[in-house]
Design an enzyme around this catalytic site. Structure first.
Site, PDB file in Angstrom:
ATOM      1  N   GLU A  58     -10.824   5.728  -0.784  1.00  7.92           N
ATOM      2  CA  GLU A  58      -9.871   5.098   0.142  1.00  7.92           C
ATOM      3  C   GLU A  58     -10.421   5.125   1.576  1.00  7.92           C
ATOM      4  OE1 GLU A  58      -6.418   7.149   1.540  1.00  7.92           O
ATOM      5  OE2 GLU A  58      -5.089   5.455   1.154  1.00  7.92           O
ATOM      6  N   TRP A  80      -2.872   2.240  -4.291  1.00 14.08           N
ATOM      7  CA  TRP A  80      -2.279   1.159  -3.490  1.00 14.08           C
ATOM      8  C   TRP A  80      -1.726   0.007  -4.329  1.00 14.08           C
ATOM      9  CZ3 TRP A  80      -0.535   1.205   1.259  1.00 14.08           C
ATOM     10  CH2 TRP A  80      -1.011   2.166   2.145  1.00 14.08           C
ATOM     11  N   TYR A  94      -4.464  -0.654   7.599  1.00 10.00           N
ATOM     12  CA  TYR A  94      -5.429   0.227   8.298  1.00 10.00           C
ATOM     13  C   TYR A  94      -6.810  -0.366   8.556  1.00 10.00           C
ATOM     14  CZ  TYR A  94      -1.887   3.565   6.797  1.00 10.00           C
ATOM     15  OH  TYR A  94      -0.699   4.203   6.572  1.00 10.00           O
ATOM     16  N   CYS A 146       1.510   4.635   8.163  1.00 13.14           N
ATOM     17  CA  CYS A 146       2.137   5.965   8.232  1.00 13.14           C
ATOM     18  C   CYS A 146       1.264   6.861   9.092  1.00 13.14           C
ATOM     19  CB  CYS A 146       2.283   6.542   6.837  1.00 13.14           C
ATOM     20  SG  CYS A 146       3.523   5.663   5.896  1.00 13.14           S
ATOM     21  N   ARG A 175       3.800   9.093  11.385  1.00 15.08           N
ATOM     22  CA  ARG A 175       5.222   8.846  11.661  1.00 15.08           C
ATOM     23  C   ARG A 175       6.120   9.175  10.481  1.00 15.08           C
ATOM     24  NH1 ARG A 175       7.276   4.832   8.651  1.00 15.08           N
ATOM     25  NH2 ARG A 175       5.696   3.540   7.692  1.00 15.08           N
ATOM     26  N   ASP A 178       5.222  11.790   3.217  1.00 13.38           N
ATOM     27  CA  ASP A 178       5.664  12.141   1.862  1.00 13.38           C
ATOM     28  C   ASP A 178       4.941  13.450   1.533  1.00 13.38           C
ATOM     29  OD1 ASP A 178       5.774  12.400  -0.916  1.00 13.38           O
ATOM     30  OD2 ASP A 178       5.364  10.273  -1.308  1.00 13.38           O
TER      31      ASP A 178
HETATM   32  N1  LIG Z   1       6.155   7.014  -1.188  1.00 15.20           N
HETATM   33  C1  LIG Z   1       4.878   6.885  -0.797  1.00 15.20           C
HETATM   34  N2  LIG Z   1       4.117   7.995  -0.641  1.00 15.20           N
HETATM   35  C2  LIG Z   1       2.821   7.894  -0.263  1.00 15.20           C
HETATM   36  O1  LIG Z   1       2.158   8.941  -0.133  1.00 15.20           O
HETATM   37  C3  LIG Z   1       2.278   6.598  -0.003  1.00 15.20           C
HETATM   38  C4  LIG Z   1       3.104   5.471  -0.186  1.00 15.20           C
HETATM   39  N3  LIG Z   1       4.381   5.644  -0.584  1.00 15.20           N
HETATM   40  N4  LIG Z   1       2.611   4.225   0.015  1.00 15.20           N
HETATM   41  C5  LIG Z   1       1.293   3.973   0.488  1.00 15.20           C
HETATM   42  C6  LIG Z   1       0.346   5.075   0.259  1.00 15.20           C
HETATM   43  C7  LIG Z   1      -0.250   5.213  -1.102  1.00 15.20           C
HETATM   44  N5  LIG Z   1      -0.458   6.660  -1.191  1.00 15.20           N
HETATM   45  C8  LIG Z   1      -0.413   7.350  -2.380  1.00 15.20           C
HETATM   46  C9  LIG Z   1       0.105   6.746  -3.519  1.00 15.20           C
HETATM   47  C10 LIG Z   1       0.134   7.424  -4.708  1.00 15.20           C
HETATM   48  C11 LIG Z   1      -0.343   8.723  -4.778  1.00 15.20           C
HETATM   49  C12 LIG Z   1      -0.340   9.423  -6.105  1.00 15.20           C
HETATM   50  O2  LIG Z   1       0.278   8.970  -7.043  1.00 15.20           O
HETATM   51  N6  LIG Z   1      -1.048  10.533  -6.252  1.00 15.20           N
HETATM   52  C13 LIG Z   1      -1.165  11.267  -7.501  1.00 15.20           C
HETATM   53  C14 LIG Z   1      -2.367  10.850  -8.306  1.00 15.20           C
HETATM   54  C15 LIG Z   1      -3.346  10.074  -7.523  1.00 15.20           C
HETATM   55  C16 LIG Z   1      -4.613   9.601  -8.195  1.00 15.20           C
HETATM   56  O3  LIG Z   1      -4.564   8.768  -9.109  1.00 15.20           O
HETATM   57  O4  LIG Z   1      -5.677  10.035  -7.751  1.00 15.20           O
HETATM   58  C17 LIG Z   1      -1.242  12.750  -7.168  1.00 15.20           C
HETATM   59  O5  LIG Z   1      -0.859  13.534  -8.026  1.00 15.20           O
HETATM   60  O6  LIG Z   1      -1.691  13.100  -6.075  1.00 15.20           O
HETATM   61  C18 LIG Z   1      -0.866   9.335  -3.640  1.00 15.20           C
HETATM   62  C19 LIG Z   1      -0.889   8.639  -2.449  1.00 15.20           C
HETATM   63  C20 LIG Z   1      -0.092   7.267   0.047  1.00 15.20           C
HETATM   64  N7  LIG Z   1       0.948   6.392   0.444  1.00 15.20           N
HETATM   65  O1  LIG Z   2      -0.760   7.745   3.964  1.00 16.33           O
HETATM   66  C1  LIG Z   2       0.447   7.741   3.695  1.00 16.33           C
HETATM   67  C2  LIG Z   2       1.126   6.563   3.452  1.00 16.33           C
HETATM   68  C3  LIG Z   2       2.447   6.620   3.150  1.00 16.33           C
HETATM   69  N1  LIG Z   2       3.104   7.801   3.099  1.00 16.33           N
HETATM   70  C4  LIG Z   2       4.539   7.795   2.715  1.00 16.33           C
HETATM   71  C5  LIG Z   2       5.565   8.196   3.720  1.00 16.33           C
HETATM   72  C6  LIG Z   2       6.824   7.517   3.176  1.00 16.33           C
HETATM   73  O2  LIG Z   2       7.337   8.313   2.111  1.00 16.33           O
HETATM   74  C7  LIG Z   2       6.297   6.222   2.591  1.00 16.33           C
HETATM   75  C8  LIG Z   2       6.410   5.063   3.549  1.00 16.33           C
HETATM   76  O3  LIG Z   2       7.740   4.652   3.686  1.00 16.33           O
HETATM   77  P1  LIG Z   2       8.364   4.225   5.101  1.00 16.33           P
HETATM   78  O4  LIG Z   2       9.778   3.833   4.782  1.00 16.33           O
HETATM   79  O5  LIG Z   2       7.561   3.063   5.593  1.00 16.33           O
HETATM   80  O6  LIG Z   2       8.273   5.403   6.015  1.00 16.33           O
HETATM   81  O7  LIG Z   2       4.924   6.474   2.338  1.00 16.33           O
HETATM   82  C9  LIG Z   2       2.435   8.975   3.329  1.00 16.33           C
HETATM   83  O8  LIG Z   2       2.999  10.084   3.270  1.00 16.33           O
HETATM   84  N2  LIG Z   2       1.118   8.908   3.631  1.00 16.33           N
END
Ligand SMILES: Nc1nc(=O)c2c([nH]1)NC[C@@H]1CN(c3ccc(C(=O)N[C@@H](CCC(=O)O)C(=O)O)cc3)CN21
Ligand SMILES: O=c1ccn([C@H]2C[C@H](O)[C@@H](COP(=O)(O)O)O2)c(=O)[nH]1
Length: 273
Positions: A58, A80, A94, A146, A175, A178
């Site tokens: 990423e 993503w 980004y 974020c 900002r 999660d």
């Molecule tokens: N709700 C939410 N949380 C996020 O952290 C987040 C978003 N949305 N939207 C955009 C990006 C995408 N990101 C993500 C999305 C999924 C995982 C996730 O599912 N992680 C798993 C497995 C990841 C893998 O396949 O390597 C984990 O257990 O960490 C992590 C970050 C961070 N961002």
């Molecule tokens: O790099 C990242 C990208 C996204 N997030 C999380 C934070 C929120 O849970 C969602 C985004 O939702 P918004 O309503 O736009 O705040 O994705 C993260 O922690 N880190």
């Protein structure tokens, strides 16, 4: 990773329950700061197994200025997928802002190149900043940034203390955070970016300072949070970076090697879309 576990515990025990855009519900606090001295080891969460693979790909993808998930898919990274359109596009997220921020008169600013020049020519500057928060383009992004704004700081060498090179620190303003899924990725990603920039500038590393706005745990991550908090953290791993890479845009996946990563089993958690 005491800092991360302290954050998780603090929000779980003291946060307020609140509804959010995704309809999932969160427990949150507003405003929190962590500090990681990058000389103490690589800050990768050890209380669950993390995929550094996804994080490295990423980061390379951001640095290439890419905003289509094709590269990530080709490398087995699916984080993503949920946000891309039918052609894999995410809009000017980004990568686009980092490398090609559009100006009103039709030029494009490469913020990363500018930062590399500033670090080399004026390391004492207080303006070494990258912003992804482009107000005029937010409506075209799949998700507003974020990790929105980061700044570098260089502490001069202190030979009398045995610190022979200037030390590079980085602070990020995030900002929205999660805490269970995103934050472990964000910490590792910016820690790695700081190390890469330091190598290219022939500097040592200092701290990664992580400042959070809305720091939340999704309500469907509470069980996973309790499990993680019940685990003892393990010693931090380290990362070896190929020392031959001298340009920030030349890093490839194979240039990184994670060493001595000890971890507890992975904990599955659903991502809120
Ligand atoms: N709700 C939410 N949380 C996020 O952290 C987040 C978003 N949305 N939207 C955009 C990006 C995408 N990101 C993500 C999305 C999924 C995982 C996730 O599912 N992680 C798993 C497995 C990841 C893998 O396949 O390597 C984990 O257990 O960490 C992590 C970050 C961070 N961002
Ligand atoms: O790099 C990242 C990208 C996204 N997030 C999380 C934070 C929120 O849970 C969602 C985004 O939702 P918004 O309503 O736009 O705040 O994705 C993260 O922690 N880190």
């Amino acid at each position: 990773m005491k800092q991360y576990l302290d954050l998780l515990k603090h929000v779980y025990e003291n946060g307020v329950d609140k509804m959010d855009r995704t309809g999932t519900g969160t427990r949150s606090v507003f405003g929190y700061q962590m500090r990681f001295n990058l000389n103490d080891g690589f800050p990768l969460v050890t209380t669950k197994k993390l995929h550094l693979r996804s994080i490295i790909h990423e980061l390379i993808w951001f640095l290439q200025g890419d905003t289509n998930i094709k590269y990530l898919k080709e490398n087995g990274v699916s984080i993503w997928d949920e946000w891309a359109d039918e052609n894999g596009n995410l809009g000017p997220v980004y990568g686009s802002q980092w490398r090609s921020w559009p100006t009103p008169d039709g030029r494009h600013i490469d913020q990363i190149t500018q930062v590399m020049e500033q670090l080399k020519k004026s390391p004492d500057s207080r303006r070494i900043i990258v912003s992804a928060w482009n107000v005029a383009e937010i409506e075209n992004m799949a998700l507003p940034p974020c990790h929105a704004f980061f700044q570098f700081y260089v502490a001069p060498a202190q030979p009398e203390k045995g610190i022979m090179k200037p030390q590079l620190s980085c602070q990020l303003y995030q900002r929205s955070a999660d805490i269970f899924l995103g934050v472990p990725f964000n910490i590792a990603s910016y820690a790695l970016l700081t190390m890469m920039v330091a190598q290219v500038c022939d500097m040592g590393v200092g701290d990664f300072v992580h400042t959070l706005g809305d720091a939340h745990i999704y309500s469907n991550h509470f069980e996973q949070t309790e499990l993680q908090l019940s685990r003892e953290p393990k010693p931090l791993p380290s990362i070896k970076i190929n020392p031959d890479v001298k340009n920030i845009f030349d890093f490839k996946f194979e240039d990184f090697e994670l060493e001595n990563y000890e971890f507890h089993p992975h904990i599955k958690a659903p991502v809120a879309v």
